[in-house]
Design a protein around this motif. Structure first.
Motif, PDB file in Angstrom:
ATOM      1  N   TYR A 292     -22.422  83.776  78.397  1.00  0.00           N
ATOM      2  CA  TYR A 292     -22.622  84.629  77.743  1.00  0.00           C
ATOM      3  C   TYR A 292     -20.880  85.801  77.464  1.00  0.00           C
ATOM      4  O   TYR A 292     -20.385  85.513  78.297  1.00  0.00           O
ATOM      5  N   ILE A 293     -21.012  86.408  76.584  1.00  0.00           N
ATOM      6  CA  ILE A 293     -20.010  87.778  77.023  1.00  0.00           C
ATOM      7  C   ILE A 293     -20.443  88.846  77.344  1.00  0.00           C
ATOM      8  O   ILE A 293     -21.277  89.158  76.545  1.00  0.00           O
ATOM      9  N   LEU A 294     -20.276  89.220  78.306  1.00  0.00           N
ATOM     10  CA  LEU A 294     -20.308  90.476  79.016  1.00  0.00           C
ATOM     11  C   LEU A 294     -20.199  91.431  77.286  1.00  0.00           C
ATOM     12  O   LEU A 294     -18.750  91.347  77.528  1.00  0.00           O
ATOM     13  N   ALA A 295     -20.562  92.409  77.856  1.00  0.00           N
ATOM     14  CA  ALA A 295     -19.746  93.556  76.564  1.00  0.00           C
ATOM     15  C   ALA A 295     -18.820  94.080  77.166  1.00  0.00           C
ATOM     16  O   ALA A 295     -17.234  94.741  76.556  1.00  0.00           O
ATOM     17  N   GLY A 296     -18.138  94.417  78.917  1.00  0.00           N
ATOM     18  CA  GLY A 296     -17.748  95.316  79.205  1.00  0.00           C
ATOM     19  C   GLY A 296     -18.169  95.415  80.798  1.00  0.00           C
ATOM     20  O   GLY A 296     -19.202  94.921  81.146  1.00  0.00           O
ATOM     21  N   ARG A 305     -24.535  92.129  69.078  1.00  0.00           N
ATOM     22  CA  ARG A 305     -23.861  92.381  68.463  1.00  0.00           C
ATOM     23  C   ARG A 305     -22.323  92.657  68.581  1.00  0.00           C
ATOM     24  O   ARG A 305     -21.026  91.946  68.222  1.00  0.00           O
ATOM     25  N   ASP A 306     -21.924  93.593  69.903  1.00  0.00           N
ATOM     26  CA  ASP A 306     -20.608  92.968  71.162  1.00  0.00           C
ATOM     27  C   ASP A 306     -20.671  91.580  70.879  1.00  0.00           C
ATOM     28  O   ASP A 306     -19.387  91.055  70.996  1.00  0.00           O
ATOM     29  N   GLN A 307     -21.283  90.489  71.296  1.00  0.00           N
ATOM     30  CA  GLN A 307     -20.736  89.353  71.914  1.00  0.00           C
ATOM     31  C   GLN A 307     -20.234  88.280  70.169  1.00  0.00           C
ATOM     32  O   GLN A 307     -19.105  87.576  70.234  1.00  0.00           O
ATOM     33  N   PHE A 308     -20.985  88.406  69.119  1.00  0.00           N
ATOM     34  CA  PHE A 308     -20.192  88.081  67.382  1.00  0.00           C
ATOM     35  C   PHE A 308     -19.308  88.957  67.391  1.00  0.00           C
ATOM     36  O   PHE A 308     -17.951  87.705  67.235  1.00  0.00           O
ATOM     37  N   VAL A 309     -18.631  89.830  67.679  1.00  0.00           N
ATOM     38  CA  VAL A 309     -17.571  91.148  67.411  1.00  0.00           C
ATOM     39  C   VAL A 309     -16.821  90.313  68.154  1.00  0.00           C
ATOM     40  O   VAL A 309     -15.282  89.682  67.579  1.00  0.00           O
ATOM     41  N   VAL A 327     -21.297  79.289  74.513  1.00  0.00           N
ATOM     42  CA  VAL A 327     -22.109  80.579  74.137  1.00  0.00           C
ATOM     43  C   VAL A 327     -22.493  80.997  73.036  1.00  0.00           C
ATOM     44  O   VAL A 327     -23.448  81.415  72.731  1.00  0.00           O
ATOM     45  N   MET A 328     -22.242  80.268  71.879  1.00  0.00           N
ATOM     46  CA  MET A 328     -23.238  79.967  70.564  1.00  0.00           C
ATOM     47  C   MET A 328     -24.386  78.965  70.671  1.00  0.00           C
ATOM     48  O   MET A 328     -25.591  78.970  69.871  1.00  0.00           O
ATOM     49  N   GLU A 329     -24.276  78.121  71.143  1.00  0.00           N
ATOM     50  CA  GLU A 329     -25.412  77.118  72.113  1.00  0.00           C
ATOM     51  C   GLU A 329     -26.325  78.006  72.719  1.00  0.00           C
ATOM     52  O   GLU A 329     -27.460  77.986  72.259  1.00  0.00           O
ATOM     53  N   THR A 330     -26.243  79.009  73.217  1.00  0.00           N
ATOM     54  CA  THR A 330     -26.849  80.298  73.711  1.00  0.00           C
ATOM     55  C   THR A 330     -27.223  81.025  73.011  1.00  0.00           C
ATOM     56  O   THR A 330     -28.903  81.454  73.040  1.00  0.00           O
ATOM     57  N   ALA A 331     -26.620  81.811  71.958  1.00  0.00           N
ATOM     58  CA  ALA A 331     -26.978  82.539  71.087  1.00  0.00           C
ATOM     59  C   ALA A 331     -27.920  81.894  70.013  1.00  0.00           C
ATOM     60  O   ALA A 331     -29.200  83.350  69.680  1.00  0.00           O
TER      61      ALA A 331
END
Length: 654
Positions: A292-296, A305-309, A327-331
């Motif tokens: 994942y990408i944490l938003a902050g 939304r934050d992750q895709f941007v 990340v895209m695999e999980t998304a």
């Protein structure tokens, strides 16, 4: 000369040093965060802050801080620093700081008379473990070190106070102790690389105060429990490593472990390297290997939304396509589960927001530009066509394709865009209907996916997408482009037009496929430049518009009202600079370079080496909100990549 280096005069001036924070993270969502002088000013601060999924979805402060004390000739010099109620600071250890730098890892040099002690800190990448190495650089006589751990064992959203329920028991482990204040929590293991003596001396330190919480209108004081102190002798040239973790370690390997972690760190010796380091801090790997990408930090989780941007800037702009794919695999799992109405098995919040699948398409468009169309088509072609088919079929509960080719989102009083602040249960900016960035994303998605399908895909789908795109383009202009040359923020089916000058109109200027012609793009960009541009990104509202509130300060309600009413956001500035380069190409290179200077300045303020969530919309543009924000770091990284591309290519990049 170090890049992130701070002299004694700044470190000993609390007005300067307490405003600068420092963040270290690992890949599980755990972190270590405080000010440069190790004085906690937020309830989110702590030396070891970890997620405990067995309890809740919050992070928890286990170890708040560790106070080292230098003893020579019977005199004790405590190097710690805490703020207590009544503007009292104690024990004032900051006055012994000689210098601080953070090019590799946070390194503090203390000078106490003839004693010079170096402290270096790393957070282990794949374990919830903080490591601190103390090295005695100079000493003219016998030296002893003491360490007092300040423990909290609480959620980052709460405070702890003196109570009789605390468990004071502890167990001796290899060169340290383990203890657990409350049931349900994991044990905290505090160990040293060297044999030491633990003195059980339990005390509550009462009335510690966190000024950042007080400024934000929250409760701000708590008590912390200290079970005792560790004591050991240290010789000149000797290093001692301290470990705090939720698991026991082999102390004989602590020095090697610290050095290994140190060797794995990328230097933060310039602006670009600081941003790369910050980008890596948002990475999160779950126990089942989802990415994942944490938003902050310190309070955001993964938001769709934050992750895709963020994803293109945080990975593709740093030549890390492999992590993009992880990340895209999980998304993709989350998106497909949402599209078929299945409960989510992944931890991605707000995936139901109507623009999320459209931002996903934009993200994959950036991937195609980075690795090539064929590779993107092979890996994500089906996902792209499935998303547009899903939207065209009217299956998204909040997004409908209308006869005019535009998409319509009925908010029903809820916040469905990135401008999602609330106050007293009501949406502050109730954007609903034909929303400008939704339709810019939709047109861009139609044209991008159609280009894929024309090239060896489903020609019928491609033709249908082109037909809808033509209608969308025509009606986008008639719906949003007004007589003054800028775009309405949203328009309802009752023909209400929001005349507020907001930054969401920058997206159709920046996207690769735009429904606007060149002249329309230029007038929109000119409006953004005149009324929204700051050195820290675009304002969320023009100063000429009703309700402009540029300062994000005060109580929770006051801040909510200001959140999207004039504050400036760097990630919006990224799209603005992309639009400038696309329209004016090399003639705007120096202008974009000057804009980036405003972001480089932030490497030395707020949270050093990264960018905060937002800034005041008026000078001096103070950083506010979350201390490190993924979309901002990502878009500045992407802008740097675009800038380099335009500098070395006379023609416009793909």
């Amino acid at each position: 000369m170090s890049y992130l280096r701070f002299e004694k005069t700044l470190m000993t001036n609390l007005q300067d040093s307490l405003s600068r924070e420092l963040l270290r993270t690992n890949r599980s969502g755990a972190y270590s965060c405080s000010t440069l002088v190790d004085c906690n000013t937020r309830k989110y601060h702590g030396l070891l802050v970890v997620p405990i999924p067995e309890l809740d979805n919050d992070n928890h402060v286990l170890l708040s801080s560790l106070d080292p004390t230098v003893i020579q000739h019977g005199a004790a010099f405590n190097l710690g620093l805490h703020k207590y109620q009544g503007e009292i600071f104690s024990p004032n250890g900051h006055k012994y700081i000689h210098e601080f730098d953070c090019d590799i890892v946070p390194t503090t040099i203390y000078r106490v008379g003839g004693v010079v002690l170096k402290k270096e800190v790393v957070f282990q990448h794949y374990e919830d473990r903080i490591l601190i190495r103390y090295t005695l650089l100079e000493a003219h006589s016998k030296t002893t070190l003491q360490f007092r751990p300040f423990m909290a064992f609480r959620s980052v959203k709460q405070f702890t106070h003196e109570n009789g329920a605390v468990n004071r028991d502890y167990q001796l482990v290899d060169h340290g102790i383990s203890t657990c204040m409350y049931s349900g929590y994991p044990s905290l293991y505090m160990q040293f690389s060297k044999e030491n003596e633990f003195h059980f001396d339990p005390n509550w330190y009462r009335g510690l105060e966190y000024p950042k919480e007080k400024q934000r209108g929250y409760l701000s004081d708590e008590d912390l429990y200290v079970p005792g102190y560790f004591e050991m002798a240290i010789k000149k040239g000797e290093s001692i490593v301290f470990s705090a973790s939720t698991s026991e370690c082999k102390t004989r390997s602590l020095k090697r472990l610290f050095q290994k972690e140190l060797n794995d760190r990328n230097p933060r010796d310039n602006f670009f390297h600081c941003l790369i380091n910050a980008a890596h801090q948002f990475r999160n790997r779950a126990k089942n290997d989802e990415r994942y990408i944490l938003a902050g930090y310190p309070w955001f989780k993964c938001r769709a939304r934050d992750q895709f941007v963020s994803l293109p800037g945080l990975t593709l702009s740093t030549n890390e396509q492999d992590y993009f794919e992880l990340v895209m695999e999980t998304a993709e799992i989350g998106l497909r589960e949402f599209m078929i109405g299945k409960p989510l098995t992944v931890d991605i919040d707000e995936i139901d927001q109507p623009d999320v699948p459209l931002w996903c398409i934009w993200t994959l468009q950036q991937y195609a530009k980075s690795v090539g169309v064929e590779k993107c088509k092979k890996r994500y072609g089906k996902l792209l066509s499935d998303i547009v088919r899903y939207i065209l079929a009217g299956k998204h509960p909040l997004l409908k394709v209308m006869e005019n080719g535009l998409v319509y989102a009925d908010a029903n009083g809820k916040a469905i865009t990135w401008m999602n602040s609330h106050s007293q249960g009501k949406t502050i900016i109730p954007r609903s209907g034909y929303i400008v960035e939704f339709n810019a994303l939709w047109y861009n998605a139609l044209k991008f996916v159609a280009s894929f399908e024309h090239d060896g895909g489903d020609n019928n789908l491609a033709t249908n997408l082109d037909t809808i795109a033509d209608k969308c383009k025509e009606n986008f202009v008639s719906t949003f482009y007004n007589e003054f040359g800028y775009l309405f923020d949203y328009v309802t089916d009752t023909n209400f037009q929001d005349w507020s000058v907001r930054p969401n109109m920058i997206f159709p200027v920046a996207f690769d496929y735009s429904p606007l012609n060149i002249e329309q793009k230029k007038t929109v960009l000119d409006y953004c430049t005149r009324e929204l541009l700051t050195p820290k990104g675009l304002r969320t509202l023009s100063p000429k518009s009703t309700g402009y509130t540029p300062r994000y300060i005060g109580t929770q309600e006051e801040r909510d009202l200001a959140y999207h009413q004039g504050t400036a956001w760097p990630w919006l500035g990224g799209f603005y600079m992309e639009a400038c380069l696309k329209l004016y190409k090399q003639t705007r290179l120096s202008f974009v370079e000057r804009q980036l200077v405003g972001f480089e300045d932030e490497m030395f303020h707020h949270c050093i080496g990264t960018l905060p969530e937002l800034f005041d919309g008026n000078p001096p543009f103070h950083g506010r909100g979350a201390i490190s924000f993924a979309m901002n770091v990502a878009e500045v990284l992407r802008t740097l990549e675009l800038l380099e591309t335009y500098q070395y290519n006379k023609e416009e990049p793909r």
